[in-house]
Design a protein around this motif. Structure first.
Motif, PDB file in Angstrom:
ATOM      1  N   GLY A 234       0.826  -1.207   0.000  1.00  9.69           N
ATOM      2  CA  GLY A 234       0.000   0.000   0.000  1.00  9.69           C
ATOM      3  C   GLY A 234       0.857   1.252   0.000  1.00  9.69           C
ATOM      4  N   LEU A 235       0.325   2.330  -0.529  1.00  9.44           N
ATOM      5  CA  LEU A 235       1.051   3.594  -0.554  1.00  9.44           C
ATOM      6  C   LEU A 235       1.174   4.180   0.847  1.00  9.44           C
ATOM      7  N   ASN A 236       2.268   4.899   1.070  1.00  8.11           N
ATOM      8  CA  ASN A 236       2.432   5.605   2.341  1.00  8.11           C
ATOM      9  C   ASN A 236       2.155   7.096   2.195  1.00  8.11           C
ATOM     10  N   ARG A 237       1.564   7.482   1.066  1.00  6.73           N
ATOM     11  CA  ARG A 237       1.212   8.873   0.809  1.00  6.73           C
ATOM     12  C   ARG A 237      -0.257   8.951   0.392  1.00  6.73           C
ATOM     13  N   PRO A 238      -0.924  10.098   0.565  1.00  9.90           N
ATOM     14  CA  PRO A 238      -2.289  10.244   0.065  1.00  9.90           C
ATOM     15  C   PRO A 238      -2.342   9.999  -1.443  1.00  9.90           C
ATOM     16  N   TRP A 239      -3.471   9.493  -1.891  1.00 11.11           N
ATOM     17  CA  TRP A 239      -3.573   9.211  -3.324  1.00 11.11           C
ATOM     18  C   TRP A 239      -4.951   9.577  -3.870  1.00 11.11           C
ATOM     19  N   TYR A 240      -4.981   9.818  -5.184  1.00 10.76           N
ATOM     20  CA  TYR A 240      -6.186  10.205  -5.911  1.00 10.76           C
ATOM     21  C   TYR A 240      -6.275   9.354  -7.177  1.00 10.76           C
ATOM     22  N   SER A 241      -7.462   9.341  -7.789  1.00  8.04           N
ATOM     23  CA  SER A 241      -7.577   8.686  -9.089  1.00  8.04           C
ATOM     24  C   SER A 241      -8.559   9.443  -9.962  1.00  8.04           C
TER      25      SER A 241
END
Length: 569
Positions: A234-241
Motif C-alpha cells: 500500500g502507498l504511504n502517501r495520500p492518493w487520488y484517481s
C-alpha cells in the motif's frame, strides 16, 4: 575586441572534447552532470534503466541511467537556478495500471492479432507488478528537491474491464492488504492461457502456439503461482484517481448497460475465439469505429466456447459504484477520504473535482471518458465550463477568447490538471447517453482554454501508453503550459513518473519529470513464486510481447526532463 572563433570558443568551454566524444562518452558525461544537480537519484531511471539483452525470448539487464534533458521550448532557462530553486510540490503519476481479471468471460482476447491490447501474455501477473511499483514509490522522494511526495495520482484505466473484483484489487494495491488474484474455480485456472489454443501463449504445456513459435518458453508453474495470495504494502502517501475508458466500459470500448453484454461477465461461458479470422477482424474494426456494431457482432459470434465457473464479483461496476468504492471508509487507506471524490460526485455523472496540492498549488481531476463507448474521449460542455470557472477564480489575470487581458482581484494559484485522455485522443464527440443534449468538447478546445490562463502549469495524462511531453505555446510566453503523458504500467516499459515543481527565483518555474520502474529484479527464475519474482517475470514477459510497440518508450526529450516555463506572477 577580437572575435572568438567557434573552435576557440568550444575549446575554452570544454565543449570541443565533448563533441569529439563517442555517444557512450557523451551520455556518461551528461549522466554525471545530471547527478550533480540531484539531491538523491536512487531508485529512479536517472541511476539505472532496464535494457533488453540477448536474442529470442530476451531478458532484461541493468543499463546506464538516462540523463536529464532541459527543454527550453517555452522559455529559456537561466543559469544558477539550482542554487535558487524552492520546491513547491513533488508527486507521482501512476497510469494505465489495467488491473485485470484474466479469467473473465467478458473479454475479447481473440481479436489480439488485430488489436494487440486485447490480450497480453503477461496480464495474469499484473497485480504483483503493480504492488512492486507501489513499493518503489514508497522508497523514493523527489530526486531534485528531496521533497517527500505530497500525493500520488493514478490517471485512469485503473481496471481493465470495469469489474468489481478488479476495482477491489486496485484499491487494495494502493491501500495495502492481501490480494488473491483469482476468480471462478479456485482449484483451476479458467483463462485462455491454458486453452491449448495456438492463438495464445500456453505457458504450462508444450502445445505449439504462436508465442512459442517466436521463442516464448514453457513456465509450467506460472499460472498456479499467478493466482496465489500475496500482500501489497500500500502507498504511504495520500492518493487520488481519475476515471478512464477501461473503468467505464467493456474492454474500454463497448458501451456499458447492454443487458446481454453485461450478462457475459457473470455467466458460465467464455468465448475463446471466432470461427474465422475475417469475423474477428470485423469485430476489431467495429471496436475502433462503431460501438453499437461491435455489440451486434459480439452477440452474433460463432466459434469455440469454454464453460467456466460463474463469479458474481465479476459484475461490471457503474461510475456511481466507482465513486462509492473510493468513498467507502474501508478504502480510505492513507487518505484522503474519497481520494478526490466527494458528495458532489456521488451520482457518478460528474467526476470532476479539485484538490489542494500544496500552498498556492491546486489540482484539477477531470473526467474525459465518453459514456457512449470507443476508446477515445472528450469533455462534456458542463465540465468544460466548470474548469473555466475554476481557473478564472484562481487567476488575477487571464485572457479571454479574443486574446484580451482580463484582470480580477483573486489571489493567484498555480494549476495542474489531470485526466486519462491526452489532447490528441479527445476527439470522440458522440453524444453521451447519460446527457444526450450536452455538447462535447475536444482536446483542441481544452488546449485553447488552458492557453488563456498563464497560471496553468501542466496537464498530466495517460491513455496512450506512451512517454510523450508536449509544449503548448500560447500567444505570449507566459501562456504556455506542458502536457506530460506517461507510459502505462501494463505494456513495456511499464513506467510511472515523479513530477517536481520548483520556483527558480528568477521569474521562471521548472517541472522535473523523472521516470521510475517497479521495485523488482530485472531477471527471475521462471519458477520463482515470490511476489518479487512474479513482478520481475511480468516485466520480462511484457518486453517480449508479440505486439510490443518500441515507440511507447518515447525519446530522451520525453523521459527525464526539466521543463521550464514563465512564472505567471
Amino acid at each position: 575586441m577580437a572575435t572568438l572563433s567557434r573552435r576557440r570558443l568550444l575549446t575554452a568551454t570544454g565543449a570541443l572534447g565533448l563533441l569529439a566524444a563517442t555517444p557512450a562518452q557523451a551520455r556518461d558525461h551528461a549522466s554525471r552532470e545530471t547527478i550533480k544537480r540531484t539531491v538523491n537519484p536512487a531508485g529512479t531511471t536517472l541511476e539505472v534503466v532496464g535494457v533488453p539483452a540477448g536474442t529470442g525470448f530476451r531478458r532484461l539487464v541493468p543499463g546506464p541511467g538516462w540523463p536529464l534533458v532541459v527543454r527550453p521550448d517555452l522559455v529559456e532557462p537561466r543559469t544558477g537556478r539550482d542554487d535558487r530553486r524552492t520546491a513547491l510540490t513533488s508527486f507521482v503519476q501512476l497510469t494505465d495500471m489495467h488491473v485485470i481479471d484474466a479469467q473473465s468471460p467478458a473479454r475479447v482476447e481473440y481479436v489480439h492479432p488485430f488489436i494487440g491490447s486485447a490480450h497480453r501474455p503477461q496480464e495474469t501477473l499484473g497485480t504483483q507488478g503493480a504492488a512492486a511499483l507501489i513499493k518503489r514509490v514508497n522508497a523514493t522522494r523527489g530526486p531534485y528537491t528531496g521533497r517527500p511526495f505530497d500525493f500520488v495520482l493514478s490517471t485512469g484505466d485503473n481496471t481493465d474491464n470495469h469489474e468489481l473484483v478488479e476495482l477491489d484489487w486496485f484499491l487494495t494495491i494502493l491501500n495495502g492488504g492481501t490480494i488473491t488474484p483469482d476468480t471462478g474455480d479456485p482449484a483451476r485456472f479458467e483463462g485462455v492461457q491454458n486453452s491449448r489454443s495456438k492463438l495464445y501463449w500456453n505457458p504450462g504445456d508444450s502445445v505449439a502456439d504462436m508465442y512459442k513459435d517466436k521463442g516464448f518458453p514453457q513456465m509450467p508453474e506460472l499460472l498456479a503461482n499467478a493466482v496465489k495470495p500475496f500482500t501489497s504494502p500500500g502507498l504511504n502517501r495520500p492518493w487520488y484517481s481519475v476515471f478512464g475508458n477501461h473503468d467505464d466500459s467493456v474492454q474500454g470500448t463497448f458501451p456499458s448497460g447492454v443487458p446481454l453484454v453485461d450478462a457475459l461477465y457473470t455467466g458460465s461461458f467464455k468465448i475463446e475465439g471466432f470461427s474465422s479470422q475475417s469475423d474477428a477482424a470485423k469485430l476489431a474494426e467495429a471496436m475502433r469505429t462503431s460501438p453499437l456494431r461491435a455489440v451486434e457482432l459480439l452477440l452474433s459470434f460463432s466459434g469455440p466456447v469454454r464453460r467456466v465457473t460463474p463469479d458474481a464479483r465479476r459484475r461490471p461496476f457503474t461510475p456511481k459504484e466507482y465513486v462509492a468504492a473510493h468513498r467507502d471508509p474501508r478504502n480510505t487507506g492513507p487518505g484522503p477520504a474519497g481520494h478526490g471524490f466527494g458528495p458532489a460526485n456521488a451520482t457518478g455523472r460528474d467526476l470532476y473535482y479539485t484538490f489542494p496540492i500544496a500552498p498556492g498549488v491546486v489540482g484539477i481531476g477531470m473526467d474525459t471518458t465518453n459514456r457512449a463507448g470507443l476508446a477515445d474521449g472528450s469533455l462534456g460542455d458542463g465540465q468544460f465550463k466548470r474548469i473555466e470557472r475554476t481557473l478564472e477564480a484562481g487567476s488575477s489575470r487571464y485572457y479571454d477568447t479574443k486574446g484580451d487581458l482580463v484582470r480580477t482581484s483573486a489571489a493567484d494559484t498555480l494549476f495542474i490538471l489531470f485526466s486519462h485522455h491526452t489532447s490528441t485522443t479527445m476527439d470522440n464527440l458522440l453524444p453521451d447517453p447519460t446527457n444526450l443534449l450536452e455538447p462535447r468538447r475536444d482536446g483542441k478546445a481544452l488546449v485553447a482554454l488552458l492557453n488563456r490562463f498563464p497560471n496553468v502549469v501542466a496537464w498530466v495524462n495517460g491513455h496512450s501508453h506512451r512517454n510523450a511531453i508536449t509544449a503548448h505555446r500560447g500567444a505570449t510566453p507566459a501562456q504556455g503550459f506542458w502536457e506530460i503523458n506517461t507510459a502505462s504500467h501494463i505494456d513495456f516499459p511499464q513506467h510511472a513518473r515523479i513530477i517536481e515543481l520548483t520556483d527558480n527565483g528568477d521569474g521562471t518555474l521548472s517541472l522535473f519529470t523523472t521516470l521510475i520502474e517497479a521495485d523488482s529484479p530485472y531477471e527471475a527464475d521462471y519458477g520463482d513464486s515470490s511476489p518479487a519474482g512474479l513482478a520481475s517475470l511480468y516485466r520480462q514477459i511484457s518486453l517480449n510481447d508479440l505486439h510490443r510497440d518500441p515507440g511507447l518508450m518515447g525519446a530522451a526529450v520525453d523521459h527525464n526532463t526539466e521543463l521550464v516555463l514563465a512564472k505567471p506572477f
